[in-house]
Design an enzyme around this catalytic site. Structure first.
Site, short mmCIF file in Angstrom:
data_model
loop_
_atom_site.label_atom_id
_atom_site.label_comp_id
_atom_site.label_asym_id
_atom_site.label_seq_id
_atom_site.Cartn_x
_atom_site.Cartn_y
_atom_site.Cartn_z
N ASP A 1 2.47 2.01 3.33
CA ASP A 1 3.51 1.12 3.90
C ASP A 1 4.90 1.57 3.50
O ASP A 1 5.87 1.34 4.22
CB ASP A 1 3.38 -0.32 3.37
CG ASP A 1 1.98 -0.86 3.44
OD1 ASP A 1 1.28 -0.51 4.40
OD2 ASP A 1 1.61 -1.63 2.54
N HIS B 1 0.90 -1.15 0.00
CA HIS B 1 0.00 0.00 0.00
C HIS B 1 0.94 1.21 0.00
O HIS B 1 2.03 1.14 0.56
CB HIS B 1 -0.82 0.14 1.28
CG HIS B 1 -1.69 -1.01 1.65
ND1 HIS B 1 -1.22 -2.10 2.33
CD2 HIS B 1 -3.02 -1.21 1.47
CE1 HIS B 1 -2.23 -2.93 2.56
NE2 HIS B 1 -3.33 -2.43 2.05
C1 XLS Z 1 -7.35 -6.60 5.01
C2 XLS Z 1 -6.96 -6.86 3.64
C3 XLS Z 1 -5.82 -6.01 3.11
C4 XLS Z 1 -5.77 -6.11 1.61
C5 XLS Z 1 -5.01 -5.01 0.95
O1 XLS Z 1 -8.08 -7.37 5.63
O2 XLS Z 1 -6.66 -8.22 3.51
O3 XLS Z 1 -4.62 -6.37 3.70
O4 XLS Z 1 -5.23 -7.33 1.21
O5 XLS Z 1 -5.52 -3.77 1.25
#
Ligand code: XLS
Ligand code: NI
Ligand code: NI
Length: 433
Positions: free
Chosen positions: A102, A99
């Site tokens: 991150d 993301h």
């Molecule tokens: C959260 C989600 C997130 C997605 C990406 O529960 O799994 O990590 O994979 O935003």
């Protein structure tokens, strides 16, 4: 080279009998299974957020991990990337995912966030070239910052809609620049807490319009990867709009996007929706929506999205069985959207969690390929529907109700029940796992 992982060696395949913790016992990337190598089948990815950005907090306590790169400066962000790519090198990871939040520190404005993301994109690009790890997918974090507390695309405030659109734009730009093979949208806050303050018809339309704009922009800039929605029924919101694969299908159909968007299915989210992982995978295969997977399980007792590394071969085998039946991955892959337990403090834990998960997936994949090659299960399935192969029975699917009724009476139709043989089939699966 960073000093974080000290002298952990590069992990290689040593076979099932090795006692070396720092070796693969089943994941042998170059080994051919059916029409592809294991590496081509599995297409593993590390999730940047859980391994490098998550501090180890839970609802009752904060940070447990002490990492030298925790901090809000660009220098910290670069240090984080250095360690991340060090881990990818040790594991021989072909892919990773991020993301925006991150990989770059939060700035004071939208423009600063974009500029920082651009700077980090260059840095990540250099690292990717050096280590050889590719980007499976990029995504925007439209859920952590308080500005997104009432949703992103579905927010009652149009300025949040605009802020979210601008964020997705720079994330798509970065994904394209880094050669990302997919772009993911997970609607963490695209849902609601109470109907008393929510216009669900309007919010759903905003989400549809937003997704159309995302698809259009991706095509305009020449992004040829797959756009993926990641369904989840709840958490963080009480009701999330992208509940499960079937719900997403209805949503895509509604906005004419069923040919443009596929799904990224997460094991833990399937469980939260009251489904099995293989149910969601089979449904996506049947609807032509299968794209990619997040390979992380939940705790079956706690009922939370605990994002644990996979550790059950039978579960994983049934999942890959459906992945293979859906044609296997094209641009998608196996992303470990999984985090350590908050007591797992050591750098070794980060490495060994992935090594173990990769081995579990490799064993599951081997079982799935063997089950398909053996063919007994598919034969039994085909046989179960054999009644439909005659012309006369096929015609039923085109006839009106009254004609069918007349035909059924004239031919004294009186069906005799046939065994579903579930236990026999489960017994066959157990020969492989
Ligand atoms: C959260 C989600 C997130 C997605 C990406 O529960 O799994 O990590 O994979 O935003
Ligand atoms: Ni999740
Ligand atoms: Ni996920």
């Amino acid at each position: 080279m960073t000093s974080f992982f000290k002298d952990i060696p590069e992990i290689t395949y040593e076979g099932a009998d090795t006692a070396n913790e720092f070796a693969f016992r089943h994941y042998n990337p170059a080994e051919t299974l059916g029409d592809r190598t294991m590496a081509e089948h599995l297409r593993f990815a590390v999730a940047y957020w859980h391994s490098f950005a998550w501090p180890g907090g839970d609802s009752f306590g904060g940070q447990t991990f002490e990492r030298p790169w925790f901090g809000e400066t660009m220098e910290h962000a670069r240090q984080k990337a250095d360690v991340a790519f060090e881990m990818f090198r040790i594991l021989g990871q072909p892919y990773y995912c991020w993301h925006d939040a991150d990989v770059r520190p939060e700035g004071d404005s939208l423009a600063e966030n974009r500029a920082r993301m651009e700077e980090m994109t260059d840095y990540l690009g250099g690292k990717m070239e050096e280590v050889g790890t590719k980007l499976l997918w990029g995504t925007a974090n439209l859920f952590s910052n308080r500005r997104f507390m009432s949703g992103a695309a579905t927010n009652p405030d149009p300025d949040v809609y605009a802020y979210s659109a601008a964020t997705v734009k720079y994330c798509l730009d970065a994904t394209l620049r880094l050669g990302g093979e997919n772009y993911v949208l997970w609607g963490g806050r695209e849902g609601y807490e109470t109907l008393l303050n929510t216009d669900i018809r309007r919010e759903r339309e905003q989400a549809g319009r937003f997704l159309c704009a995302v698809v259009d922009y991706a095509r305009k800039i020449g992004f040829n990867g797959t756009i993926l929605i990641e369904p989840k029924p709840q958490e963080p919101t009480k009701h999330q709009y992208d509940f499960d694969v079937c719900t997403v299908y209805g949503f895509l159909k509604d906005f004419g996007l069923e040919g443009d968007v596929k799904v990224n299915i997460e094991h833990g989210h399937a469980i939260l929706a009251g489904h099995s992982f293989e149910h969601e995978l089979a449904m996506a295969g049947a609807l032509g929506l299968f794209g990619s997977i997040d390979m992380n399980r939940n705790d079956y007792q706690s009922g939370w999205d605990t994002d644990q590394f996979p550790n059950s071969v039978p579960e994983v085998a049934l999942a890959y069985y459906e992945v293979l039946k859906a044609g296997g991955f094209t641009t998608g892959g196996t992303n470990f959207d999984a985090k350590l337990r908050r007591q797992s403090l050591e750098p070794e834990d980060l490495i060994l969690s992935h090594v173990g998960a990769m081995d579990v997936c490799a064993r599951g994949l081997k079982a799935a390929v063997a089950m398909l090659e053996d063919g007994t299960l598919e034969e039994a399935r085909t046989k179960r529907y054999a009644g439909w192969t005659t012309k006369e029975r096929q015609a039923l699917l085109t006839q009106p109700l009254d004609k069918i009724a007349a035909w059924a009476e004239a031919n004294s139709i009186n069906p005799s029940p046939v065994s579903g043989r579930q236990e026999r089939l489960e017994k066959i699966v157990n020969r492989f796992v």
